[in-house]
Design a protein around this motif. Structure first.
Motif, mmCIF file in Angstrom:
data_model
loop_
_atom_site.group_PDB
_atom_site.id
_atom_site.type_symbol
_atom_site.label_atom_id
_atom_site.label_comp_id
_atom_site.label_asym_id
_atom_site.label_seq_id
_atom_site.Cartn_x
_atom_site.Cartn_y
_atom_site.Cartn_z
ATOM 1 N N ARG A 120 0.690 -1.175 0.054
ATOM 2 C CA ARG A 120 0.091 0.039 0.010
ATOM 3 C C ARG A 120 0.825 1.342 0.114
ATOM 4 N N ASP A 121 2.084 1.208 0.560
ATOM 5 C CA ASP A 121 2.923 2.424 0.577
ATOM 6 C C ASP A 121 3.278 2.740 -0.770
ATOM 7 N N ARG A 122 3.541 1.648 -1.645
ATOM 8 C CA ARG A 122 4.005 2.004 -3.226
ATOM 9 C C ARG A 122 5.172 2.462 -3.105
ATOM 10 N N ASP A 123 6.288 2.109 -2.375
ATOM 11 C CA ASP A 123 7.502 2.745 -2.385
ATOM 12 C C ASP A 123 7.790 4.246 -2.354
ATOM 13 N N ARG A 124 6.619 4.637 -1.571
ATOM 14 C CA ARG A 124 6.678 6.168 -1.351
ATOM 15 C C ARG A 124 7.491 6.416 -0.220
ATOM 16 N N GLY A 125 7.642 5.546 0.687
ATOM 17 C CA GLY A 125 8.524 5.932 1.809
ATOM 18 C C GLY A 125 7.900 6.600 3.025
ATOM 19 N N LEU A 126 6.406 6.518 3.139
ATOM 20 C CA LEU A 126 5.531 7.149 3.852
ATOM 21 C C LEU A 126 5.706 6.329 5.418
ATOM 22 N N VAL A 127 6.020 5.012 5.329
ATOM 23 C CA VAL A 127 6.050 4.316 6.262
ATOM 24 C C VAL A 127 7.554 3.660 6.479
ATOM 25 N N ALA A 128 8.057 3.874 7.714
ATOM 26 C CA ALA A 128 9.413 2.971 7.850
ATOM 27 C C ALA A 128 9.093 1.873 8.555
ATOM 28 N N PHE A 129 9.372 0.814 8.205
ATOM 29 C CA PHE A 129 9.191 -0.629 8.807
ATOM 30 C C PHE A 129 10.320 -1.055 9.721
ATOM 31 N N VAL A 130 10.325 -1.259 10.869
ATOM 32 C CA VAL A 130 11.539 -1.409 11.790
ATOM 33 C C VAL A 130 11.235 -2.900 12.591
ATOM 34 N N ASP A 131 12.205 -3.968 12.288
ATOM 35 C CA ASP A 131 12.130 -5.251 12.657
ATOM 36 C C ASP A 131 12.414 -5.270 14.019
ATOM 37 N N ILE A 132 11.661 -5.098 14.918
ATOM 38 C CA ILE A 132 12.267 -5.204 16.337
ATOM 39 C C ILE A 132 12.941 -6.282 16.839
#
Length: 164
Positions: free
Chosen positions: A39-51
């Protein structure tokens, strides 16, 4: 060649609007993250961090330590605001243009029920996904990290000293 003022500034605003802290060892969590990435489509709106990654550093993510992040879902806004529980989903879905999905959870009764239901899920998600309890996961992580020390000498386990 000298760097321009923009390149040397340490106060550069992040490109993301919200940073999602997720458990990369949880198959259901990863499924949701994969959906959100699409859904972000590589826009970088969400940063995903694997805890669950060994290099997870709370100081880089709102000071949220591993055990706290594993207990309940958290996110950090670009402004530093900490989100948790259903509020995380509401904010991320809004950022991605899907705010209508969780909009009803803004109503007091519905929101309270959604938080209660999420709490039930969060309390049971490790067992439901065939994993050990939180205390065991935290102890295993601390043992593993102590056997493979961080290249940063100020870090021990999942905590790093930030005032150098």
């Amino acid at each position: 060649m000298t760097a321009s003022p923009q390149q040397t500034s340490t106060a550069i605003a992040p490109s993301w609007r919200i940073k999602l802290l997720y458990d990369g060892q949880c198959p259901l969590c990863v499924r949701e993250v994969n959906f959100l990435r699409r859904r972000d489509r590589d826009r970088g709106l969400v940063a995903f961090v694997d805890i669950a990654a060994d290099d997870y550093n709370p100081a880089d993510h709102g000071g949220i330590d591993f055990e706290t992040a594993m207990g309940r879902i958290h996110a950090v806004g670009a402004d530093g605001r900490i989100y948790q529980n259903v509020e995380v989903f509401r904010e991320i879905y809004t950022v991605l243009g899907l705010g209508w999905v969780y909009a009803v959870t803004q109503l007091p009764v519905v929101g309270a029920f959604a938080d209660w239901l999420y709490g039930l899920w969060a309390d049971r998600r490790l067992a439901l996904t065939g994993r050990p309890d939180l205390a065991t996961i935290v102890a295993d992580r601390q043992t593993r990290l102590s056997q493979n020390p961080s290249p940063d000498p100020t870090c021990t386990g999942d905590r790093c000293q930030t005032d150098r």
